[in-house]
Enzyme design. Sequence first.
Site, PDB file in Angstrom:
ATOM      1  N   GLY A   1       6.911  -7.566  -0.354  1.00 33.94           N
ATOM      2  CA  GLY A   1       8.341  -7.647  -0.060  1.00 33.94           C
ATOM      3  C   GLY A   1       8.570  -7.980   1.409  1.00 33.94           C
ATOM      4  O   GLY A   1       7.899  -7.432   2.279  1.00 33.94           O
TER       5      GLY A   1
ATOM      6  N   ARG B   1       4.147 -11.483  -4.323  1.00 38.46           N
ATOM      7  CA  ARG B   1       3.333 -10.359  -4.793  1.00 38.46           C
ATOM      8  C   ARG B   1       2.340 -10.953  -5.783  1.00 38.46           C
ATOM      9  O   ARG B   1       2.733 -11.604  -6.737  1.00 38.46           O
ATOM     10  CB  ARG B   1       4.203  -9.328  -5.509  1.00 38.46           C
ATOM     11  CG  ARG B   1       5.291  -8.725  -4.640  1.00 38.46           C
ATOM     12  CD  ARG B   1       5.962  -7.586  -5.386  1.00 38.46           C
ATOM     13  NE  ARG B   1       7.213  -7.185  -4.766  1.00 38.46           N
ATOM     14  CZ  ARG B   1       7.295  -6.365  -3.730  1.00 38.46           C
ATOM     15  NH1 ARG B   1       6.201  -5.879  -3.179  1.00 38.46           N
ATOM     16  NH2 ARG B   1       8.466  -6.025  -3.242  1.00 38.46           N
TER      17      ARG B   1
ATOM     18  N   ASP C   1       1.894  -1.608   1.583  1.00 38.69           N
ATOM     19  CA  ASP C   1       0.719  -0.955   1.014  1.00 38.69           C
ATOM     20  C   ASP C   1      -0.184  -1.891   0.184  1.00 38.69           C
ATOM     21  O   ASP C   1      -1.389  -1.979   0.430  1.00 38.69           O
ATOM     22  CB  ASP C   1       1.239   0.202   0.150  1.00 38.69           C
ATOM     23  CG  ASP C   1       0.120   1.010  -0.425  1.00 38.69           C
ATOM     24  OD1 ASP C   1      -0.645   1.567   0.363  1.00 38.69           O
ATOM     25  OD2 ASP C   1       0.003   1.048  -1.661  1.00 38.69           O
TER      26      ASP C   1
ATOM     27  N   THR D   1       7.229  -3.384   5.999  1.00 39.35           N
ATOM     28  CA  THR D   1       7.911  -2.923   4.782  1.00 39.35           C
ATOM     29  C   THR D   1       9.134  -2.123   5.172  1.00 39.35           C
ATOM     30  O   THR D   1       9.070  -1.312   6.103  1.00 39.35           O
ATOM     31  CB  THR D   1       7.005  -2.035   3.899  1.00 39.35           C
ATOM     32  OG1 THR D   1       7.822  -1.417   2.890  1.00 39.35           O
ATOM     33  CG2 THR D   1       6.309  -0.931   4.682  1.00 39.35           C
TER      34      THR D   1
ATOM     35  N   ASP E   1      10.275   0.173   3.460  1.00 34.31           N
ATOM     36  CA  ASP E   1      10.163   1.510   2.848  1.00 34.31           C
ATOM     37  C   ASP E   1       9.714   2.595   3.832  1.00 34.31           C
ATOM     38  O   ASP E   1       9.919   3.776   3.588  1.00 34.31           O
ATOM     39  CB  ASP E   1       9.177   1.468   1.670  1.00 34.31           C
ATOM     40  CG  ASP E   1       9.616   0.482   0.593  1.00 34.31           C
ATOM     41  OD1 ASP E   1      10.805   0.105   0.590  1.00 34.31           O
ATOM     42  OD2 ASP E   1       8.772   0.092  -0.230  1.00 34.31           O
TER      43      ASP E   1
ATOM     44  N   ASP F   1       6.746   3.721   4.418  1.00 37.80           N
ATOM     45  CA  ASP F   1       5.885   4.652   3.684  1.00 37.80           C
ATOM     46  C   ASP F   1       4.412   4.503   4.076  1.00 37.80           C
ATOM     47  O   ASP F   1       3.532   4.941   3.339  1.00 37.80           O
ATOM     48  CB  ASP F   1       6.053   4.432   2.165  1.00 37.80           C
ATOM     49  CG  ASP F   1       5.760   2.999   1.749  1.00 37.80           C
ATOM     50  OD1 ASP F   1       5.553   2.131   2.626  1.00 37.80           O
ATOM     51  OD2 ASP F   1       5.731   2.743   0.534  1.00 37.80           O
TER      52      ASP F   1
ATOM     53  N   ARG G   1      11.459   2.236  -2.789  1.00 36.77           N
ATOM     54  CA  ARG G   1      10.428   2.495  -3.816  1.00 36.77           C
ATOM     55  C   ARG G   1      10.250   4.005  -4.000  1.00 36.77           C
ATOM     56  O   ARG G   1      11.215   4.655  -4.367  1.00 36.77           O
ATOM     57  CB  ARG G   1       9.107   1.824  -3.433  1.00 36.77           C
ATOM     58  CG  ARG G   1       8.258   1.458  -4.621  1.00 36.77           C
ATOM     59  CD  ARG G   1       7.001   0.759  -4.196  1.00 36.77           C
ATOM     60  NE  ARG G   1       7.226  -0.613  -3.789  1.00 36.77           N
ATOM     61  CZ  ARG G   1       7.325  -1.642  -4.621  1.00 36.77           C
ATOM     62  NH1 ARG G   1       7.205  -1.463  -5.909  1.00 36.77           N
ATOM     63  NH2 ARG G   1       7.521  -2.852  -4.163  1.00 36.77           N
TER      64      ARG G   1
HETATM   65  O1  F6P Z   1       8.689  -2.503  -0.971  1.00 41.53           O
HETATM   66  C1  F6P Z   1       9.865  -3.092  -0.536  1.00 41.53           C
HETATM   67  C2  F6P Z   1      10.884  -3.111  -1.641  1.00 41.53           C
HETATM   68  O2  F6P Z   1      12.074  -3.690  -1.124  1.00 41.53           O
HETATM   69  C3  F6P Z   1      11.182  -1.747  -2.275  1.00 41.53           C
HETATM   70  O3  F6P Z   1      12.052  -0.959  -1.506  1.00 41.53           O
HETATM   71  C4  F6P Z   1      11.741  -2.166  -3.603  1.00 41.53           C
HETATM   72  O4  F6P Z   1      11.555  -1.164  -4.569  1.00 41.53           O
HETATM   73  C5  F6P Z   1      10.942  -3.401  -3.935  1.00 41.53           C
HETATM   74  O5  F6P Z   1      10.447  -3.914  -2.719  1.00 41.53           O
HETATM   75  C6  F6P Z   1      11.710  -4.467  -4.651  1.00 41.53           C
HETATM   76  O6  F6P Z   1      10.818  -5.488  -4.968  1.00 41.53           O
HETATM   77  P1  F6P Z   1      11.244  -6.944  -5.433  1.00 41.53           P
HETATM   78  O7  F6P Z   1      11.797  -7.651  -4.237  1.00 41.53           O
HETATM   79  O8  F6P Z   1       9.982  -7.540  -5.911  1.00 41.53           O
HETATM   80  O9  F6P Z   1      12.283  -6.758  -6.475  1.00 41.53           O
END
Ligand code: F6P
Length: 327
Positions: A15, A76, A107, A129, A131, A133, A175
């Site tokens: 992300g 991803r 991560d 990130t 998050d 985390d 997340r």
């Molecule tokens: O890890 C970053 C993040 O934005 C999280 O907060 C969220 O759950 C996820 O990615 C969303 O992923 P995507 O952009 O693949 O929908």
Amino acid sequence: MSCRIRKIAVMTSGGDGPGFNPCIRAVVRMAINYDWEVLGVKGGYGVWINGEFIPLPGRAVGGIISRGGTFLGTARSAEFMTKKGQMEALRNLNEAEVDALVVIGGDGSLRGAMALEASGFPVIGLPGTIDNDLYGTDMAIGVDTALNTALQAIDKIKDTASSHQRAFLVEMMGRNSGYLALMAGIAGGAEMACIPEVEFELEDVAREVQDAYVRGKTHCIISVAEGARYNANAIAAYLSESKEETGFSVRVTILGHIQRGGSPTAFDRLLATRLGAAAVEALRQGKSGVMMGLVGNVVKATSLEEVTTRGKKLDPAICELAAVLAK
Ligand code: F6P
């Protein structure tokens, strides 16, 4: 250890987050300072497996310091988690005569980086990130901007909530981490933060909303982390059924990907710049298999092994503070 690096590659993965561009810029400019050549990996792990590199001379990163997203693109990739995907990646790096790699991501991306390093390829990770985390850094790149975006949203929602005497459930990304929801909740004066790290029942939320009404508040703002036990819609459904009891009518706002975009704040630009430059310095010093992070305002290296196995915990004192200040 002597430095024999002549060419490095930089990539963003997973992300995205505001600050990725200034980080790429810092890696490129710092590397050029040492007469290294830099390649950008287009599209993160997903495309990297196909070996699409672009040359990054100093001018290629001009004007990107204020731009959100990542101009290299990101993805991803489940494939990269496989041995075959990693071998493909190594083959492409070797073909392009790349000596070392800088990976900016969360991560999953840093796990991918660790797998490459286990094969003997020099890799430095950087925490990217929203998050927040990741163990090994107080703040990851993108967090501050995401937090400010969430805060602006809370401030605006409060205006309309007060006019209509409403309770709002404001759901934030993160997340499994409640960092954004907790900190935006505190900074925005929310009545409650519902986060995965603190157990709560729907009845607890109803009680907080009712308390706010009885104490004469004109609004009630509850920040909800997407990873919390109940999401904003589930809480809203419960509260709406007990409207008489809580006093307020209920609305939901899900901030979603809006938190991942936008021009990076000064903090994110400076953090990204310091860490990007530190990644290049770390490679010069012969380091590999580490993530450069900010710990107590000092840039430190933490092994990718630790980063990816030790979870980052929210400070319980801050959770308690949030509850006290909401009264
Ligand atoms: O890890 C970053 C993040 O934005 C999280 O907060 C969220 O759950 C996820 O990615 C969303 O992923 P995507 O952009 O693949 O929908």
